[in-house]
Design an enzyme around this catalytic site. Structure first.
Site, mmCIF file in Angstrom:
data_model
loop_
_atom_site.group_PDB
_atom_site.id
_atom_site.type_symbol
_atom_site.label_atom_id
_atom_site.label_comp_id
_atom_site.label_asym_id
_atom_site.label_seq_id
_atom_site.Cartn_x
_atom_site.Cartn_y
_atom_site.Cartn_z
ATOM 1 N N GLU A 146 5.965 4.778 7.406
ATOM 2 C CA GLU A 146 5.610 5.899 6.542
ATOM 3 C C GLU A 146 6.443 7.138 6.879
ATOM 4 O O GLU A 146 6.405 7.643 7.999
ATOM 5 C CB GLU A 146 4.119 6.200 6.670
ATOM 6 C CG GLU A 146 3.264 5.130 6.025
ATOM 7 C CD GLU A 146 1.791 5.284 6.272
ATOM 8 O OE1 GLU A 146 1.006 4.708 5.493
ATOM 9 O OE2 GLU A 146 1.417 5.952 7.244
ATOM 10 N N THR A 163 -6.918 10.954 -0.648
ATOM 11 C CA THR A 163 -6.965 11.853 -1.787
ATOM 12 C C THR A 163 -5.735 11.731 -2.664
ATOM 13 O O THR A 163 -5.634 12.379 -3.669
ATOM 14 C CB THR A 163 -7.102 13.313 -1.313
ATOM 15 O OG1 THR A 163 -6.040 13.597 -0.389
ATOM 16 C CG2 THR A 163 -8.431 13.504 -0.613
ATOM 17 N N ASN A 219 -0.342 10.662 5.617
ATOM 18 C CA ASN A 219 -1.625 10.285 6.217
ATOM 19 C C ASN A 219 -2.670 11.384 6.138
ATOM 20 O O ASN A 219 -3.861 11.105 6.231
ATOM 21 C CB ASN A 219 -1.399 9.848 7.667
ATOM 22 C CG ASN A 219 -0.809 8.453 7.733
ATOM 23 O OD1 ASN A 219 -1.521 7.470 7.533
ATOM 24 N ND2 ASN A 219 0.494 8.361 7.943
ATOM 25 N N LYS A 251 4.171 -6.983 3.887
ATOM 26 C CA LYS A 251 3.903 -5.583 3.606
ATOM 27 C C LYS A 251 3.527 -4.922 4.922
ATOM 28 O O LYS A 251 3.027 -5.536 5.851
ATOM 29 C CB LYS A 251 2.798 -5.406 2.559
ATOM 30 C CG LYS A 251 1.413 -5.903 2.947
ATOM 31 C CD LYS A 251 0.555 -4.996 3.797
ATOM 32 C CE LYS A 251 0.406 -3.601 3.253
ATOM 33 N NZ LYS A 251 -0.505 -2.777 4.143
ATOM 34 N N THR A 289 0.870 -1.185 0.000
ATOM 35 C CA THR A 289 0.000 0.000 0.000
ATOM 36 C C THR A 289 0.909 1.238 0.000
ATOM 37 O O THR A 289 1.398 1.643 -1.027
ATOM 38 C CB THR A 289 -0.976 -0.007 1.189
ATOM 39 O OG1 THR A 289 -0.256 -0.274 2.400
ATOM 40 C CG2 THR A 289 -2.047 -1.064 1.003
ATOM 41 N N THR A 329 -1.508 -2.896 10.426
ATOM 42 C CA THR A 329 -1.713 -3.061 8.993
ATOM 43 C C THR A 329 -0.486 -3.715 8.433
ATOM 44 O O THR A 329 0.384 -3.072 7.896
ATOM 45 C CB THR A 329 -1.973 -1.739 8.287
ATOM 46 O OG1 THR A 329 -3.120 -1.165 8.857
ATOM 47 C CG2 THR A 329 -2.268 -1.973 6.818
#
Length: 407
Positions: free
Chosen positions: A280, A407, A402, A183, A157, A194
């Site tokens: 991230e 979007t 995040n 992942k 992702t 996640t």
């Protein structure tokens, strides 16, 4: 191939989830994402003993429930199909209908019984799975080719890199291989987050022993990483052992069980650390080692608390040797500590002794904190137990990623 310091376990330089004999994998673009691969499959030539651990989040996604039910039938799987971009979580009755249809269609395409097919989904929560696109992915499955790298890409992702590894060890005079693909980048704070991880081996392993080993190993590896403190709805670790090396079935009574268990822990730790490093927006991997604790559980809780502290994470990002944030996290971990005995190290630089600051070179500590991998050691000097947790720094990019996820 590297030889681990631990007994006889070889860490393979270019290992993948299909390094063990009898496994193949692939991935395609089915339209869930704009351009990137978004549907993958993992297949064993024969039914494999299977084990799984799953998120503790109360909102467990439909595909996770379907996979749990499949494994429960006879503790076997022969294939797993995975889609990214859509989690099929919080999707109600229709989400479960779609998950079961995904399993059934994949089983038909591979000529398998549905209970031998596990499914996983990862991505946006609360949106129904576009089954026409899932069908496109399933129809593209080609079991005659093996492209592990495409599977690794298809399950991602917000990850920036694929995560794969393999190790091997000799058991019963046979070269046993364990491979893995994973992942995970954000919403990482297992008990599970996640994160998806798929581990394969060509060893023959008793299913009950495989489940026990996975559960115990998860507590020491996947459950000792954090990126942001959020736990997700879909996280799964699945293990498949297809027995293609025809060793005597492994269990704790096997004379070489410890060898296999050690190799299993090594690959799980490698994958867990790769997930933590790829948090991230992250620029650094942080390892927190706690020793001298009264119990392994206490050491683990303290290590996880330190690695979860946003103040510690931002200090590491800024290369600020602010040891006060470390001792603060130790103090609110919920575990009893004796402040007057605590030592703290940043790498090899001791910054606290017996709860009091030392006169250390801040310049040297700052230089150390600019490295890509940072180790924080806390010695409680209360007992003989220890534990290690892994995480990453917290950066401006984490907020950017995040803030615009949808979007």
């Amino acid at each position: 191939m590297l030889v681990s310091e631990k007994t006889g376990v070889n860490v393979m330089q270019e290992g993948h989830v299909t390094s063990p004999a009898g496994f193949s994998a692939g991935g395609v673009h089915c339209g869930l994402r704009r351009k990137k691969l978004d549907f993958g499959w993992l297949y064993s030539e024969v039914p494999a003993a299977a084990a799984g651990v799953y998120t503790t989040n109360s909102f467990q996604a439909a595909p996770l429930q379907v996979t749990k039910d499949a494994v429960a039938v006879e503790n076997k799987l022969q294939a797993v199909v995975v889609n990214s971009a859509n989690a099929n979580a919080c999707t109600g009755e229709q989400g479960m209908i779609n998950a079961l249809a995904m399993q059934k269609q994949a089983a038909e395409a591979m000529n398998l019984s549905p209970h031998l097919v596990g499914i996983s989904s990862t991505g946006l929560i609360g949106v129904q799975l576009p089954m026409d696109k899932i069908s496109t992915g399933i129809n593209a499955v080609d079991l005659s080719v093996n492209q592990a790298s495409l599977f690794e890409q298809a399950i991602l992702t917000t990850d920036t890199i694929t995560k794969h590894a393999a190790v091997s060890v000799e058991i019963d005079g046979k070269r046993i291989t364990i491979g893995g693909a994973a992942k995970g980048s954000g919403m990482i704070h297992p008990n599970m987050a996640t994160m998806l991880s798929y581990v394969t081996t060509d060893a023959a392993v008793e299913p009950e022993a495989l489940q026990l080993l996975l559960s115990q190993t998860t507590d020491k590896t996947y459950n000792m990483i954090t990126v942001d403190g959020d736990s997700s709805t879909n996280d799964t670790v699945l293990v498949m052992a297809n027995g293609k090396q025809e060793n005597k079935p492994l269990s704790p009574s096997h004379p070489e069980w410890d060898k296999f268990a050690e190799a299993f822990v090594i690959i799980s730790e490698i994958l867990a650390k790769k997930i933590a490093r790829d948090g991230e927006g992250a620029t650094k991997l942080i390892e927190t080692a706690v020793k001298g604790a009264v119990s392994e559980e206490a050491a683990g809780k303290i290590a996880k608390t330190v690695i979860s502290s946003n103040l510690v994470k931002t200090a590491v990002y800024g290369a600020d040797p602010n040891w006060g944030r470390v001792v603060c996290a130790v103090g609110y971990s919920g575990e009893p500590v004796v402040p007057e005995t605590v030592d703290v190290f940043l790498g090899d630089i001791q910054v606290v002794e017996n709860g009091l600051p030392l006169d250390f070179s801040e310049e040297e500590a700052t230089v150390y904190l600019e490295n890509g991998t940072i180790t924080i050691t806390v010695d409680l000097k209360q007992g003989e137990s220890e534990a290690v947790a892994w995480g990453c720094d917290l950066t401006y990019d984490y907020v950017k990623i995040n803030a615009s996820y949808r979007t």
